[in-house]
Design a protein around this motif. Structure first.
Motif, short mmCIF file in Angstrom:
data_model
loop_
_atom_site.label_atom_id
_atom_site.label_comp_id
_atom_site.label_asym_id
_atom_site.label_seq_id
_atom_site.Cartn_x
_atom_site.Cartn_y
_atom_site.Cartn_z
N UNK A 277 -6.85 -1.02 -7.99
CA UNK A 277 -5.84 -0.18 -7.70
C UNK A 277 -6.19 0.60 -6.36
N UNK A 278 -7.42 1.03 -6.27
CA UNK A 278 -7.56 1.60 -4.96
C UNK A 278 -7.77 0.50 -3.75
N UNK A 279 -8.40 -0.48 -4.07
CA UNK A 279 -8.48 -1.43 -3.07
C UNK A 279 -7.01 -1.93 -2.21
N UNK A 280 -6.08 -2.27 -3.24
CA UNK A 280 -5.02 -2.45 -2.95
C UNK A 280 -4.05 -1.18 -1.83
N UNK A 281 -4.43 0.04 -2.45
CA UNK A 281 -3.81 1.06 -1.58
C UNK A 281 -4.57 1.09 -0.40
N UNK A 282 -6.02 0.89 -0.30
CA UNK A 282 -6.55 1.02 1.09
C UNK A 282 -6.12 -0.16 2.07
N UNK A 283 -5.57 -1.18 1.42
CA UNK A 283 -4.89 -2.32 2.33
C UNK A 283 -3.50 -2.16 2.67
N UNK B 244 0.87 7.13 -6.02
CA UNK B 244 -0.54 6.63 -5.95
C UNK B 244 -0.43 5.12 -6.96
N UNK B 245 -0.03 5.47 -8.09
CA UNK B 245 0.04 4.26 -8.79
C UNK B 245 1.20 2.82 -8.38
N UNK B 246 2.09 3.61 -7.68
CA UNK B 246 3.16 2.37 -7.43
C UNK B 246 2.50 1.75 -6.17
N UNK B 247 1.95 2.64 -5.06
CA UNK B 247 1.59 1.77 -3.73
C UNK B 247 0.33 1.00 -4.44
N UNK B 248 -0.61 1.55 -5.06
CA UNK B 248 -1.78 0.83 -5.55
C UNK B 248 -1.70 -0.42 -6.25
N UNK B 249 -0.29 -0.43 -6.84
CA UNK B 249 -0.14 -1.62 -7.52
C UNK B 249 0.84 -2.70 -7.11
N UNK C 231 -1.04 20.00 -11.12
CA UNK C 231 -1.48 19.93 -9.73
C UNK C 231 -1.67 18.48 -9.09
N UNK C 232 -1.64 17.67 -9.96
CA UNK C 232 -1.85 16.14 -9.43
C UNK C 232 -0.70 15.33 -9.74
N UNK C 233 0.35 15.82 -10.58
CA UNK C 233 1.69 14.98 -10.85
C UNK C 233 2.22 14.64 -9.64
N UNK C 234 2.20 15.15 -8.56
CA UNK C 234 3.10 14.89 -7.20
C UNK C 234 2.50 13.79 -6.39
N UNK D 84 -5.05 10.52 -0.73
CA UNK D 84 -4.82 11.68 -1.62
C UNK D 84 -4.16 10.94 -2.80
N UNK D 85 -3.16 10.50 -2.83
CA UNK D 85 -2.46 9.94 -4.00
C UNK D 85 -2.91 9.07 -4.96
N UNK D 86 -3.87 7.93 -4.50
CA UNK D 86 -4.49 7.16 -5.31
C UNK D 86 -5.79 7.80 -5.87
N UNK D 87 -6.33 8.65 -4.97
CA UNK D 87 -7.57 9.52 -5.53
C UNK D 87 -7.19 10.56 -6.77
#
Length: 293
Positions: free
Chosen positions: A154-160, A285-290, A277-280, A190-193
């Motif tokens: 998930x995080x790799x895909x976000x970094x890309x 994060x999950x959509x972009x990372x996937x 606090x993390x919901x926003x 920040x979103x994916x983290x």
């Protein structure tokens, strides 16, 4: 400009979401009310939305049970440290894998995927932890789960998805890869983290099986183990859910349902408080990372 009118579809959708929200929130509120209710009222609480009297006896009983406060502290320590390690290891693995020019990148990714789908099982895990000398230590609850391949993907895909021009400019200015990761990539991620940190925190907060297998000292056990033991002991001592709990003072007439409700609220309280606090960041994060492969 005139006021915008709602279409019939939007009106129906709004009503459906309101009904769904009530269905989700009502059990939580009912549990909270039950945990503070007088035992006589709790035995016939039904659909009551407000107790006649707010009585904290159930919480006093739970917090006075065994070493639950020490277990609560152990769980907080485990959750914070475990979440930090998961996020740190995930970032350190995902960042190089996001580079298309990384040597043997596909081979490493396949190796990770094999480890995600196939595992040795509980016996090899136990033998490994034992040989590392981690039995009956807090590290036994943290290190075996510090690397999660799904989180890495998930995080790799976000970094890309991050513009490569930003990194190229930093490299031209003499920045190292570690500097780029900490000073540029992380602030943009920040979103994916936040998403992975939330997943990791919920896992560590709720997980009890590793404590059952690896922890022998009651002083190092976690909240969920104490809750499990308490509920098991209470179930065995009661002939029915409506039975009164034996004790003294104001706790002698407490119902098992009172204590169960209080236990649920104590168990999920910190996670419920952290989530807003993390919901926003969560959905983004999950959509972009996937999306990006």
């Amino acid at each position: 400009m005139g006021k915008r009118k709602f279409s019939l579809f939007e009106l129906i959708l709004t009503i459906c979401f309101i009904i769904f929200s009530i269905m989700v929130l009502y059990p939580f509120w009912q549990t909270l009310v039950l945990s503070f209710s007088d035992p006589k009222q709790a035995s016939g609480l039904g659909m009551s939305l407000w107790p006649e009297r707010w009585i904290p006896d159930a919480y006093q009983f739970v917090f006075g049970y065994g070493s639950i406060m020490k277990a609560y502290i152990n769980t907080i320590i485990r959750t914070v440290s475990g979440t930090f390690l998961i996020v740190a290891f995930t970032m350190l693995a995902a960042y190089p894998l996001s580079k298309k020019d990384l040597p043997y990148r596909n081979t490493i990714t396949i190796f990770f995927l094999i480890a995600m789908f196939f595992s040795g099982g509980i016996i090899p895990d136990y033998l490994l932890v034992k040989n590392l000398g981690l039995i009956d230590t807090r590290w036994a609850l943290i290190l075996p789960t510090a690397v999660n391949v799904f989180y890495i993907i998930i995080m790799r895909n976000y970094f890309m998805t991050i513009d490569k021009g930003i990194e190229e400019s930093a490299v031209m200015d003499g920045a190292s890869y570690f500097t780029i990761l900490t000073k540029i990539i992380l602030p943009l991620s920040k979103p994916v983290i936040a998403t992975i940190a939330l997943w990791a925190a919920v896992f560590h907060w709720n997980e009890w099986f590793h404590a059952l297998v690896y922890i022998q000292d009651d002083a190092k056990t976690v909240l969920q183990m104490i809750v499990r033991d308490m509920m098991t002991a209470m179930d065995l001592s009661q002939s029915s859910d409506a039975g009164a709990i034996g004790g003294s003072g104001s706790n002698e007439n407490l119902l098992l349902s009172n204590v169960r409700a209080a236990t649920v609220m104590i168990s999920i309280g910190p996670i419920v408080l952290v989530y807003p606090f993390v919901q926003k960041y969560f959905i983004k994060g999950i959509m972009i990372g996937s999306l990006k492969g």
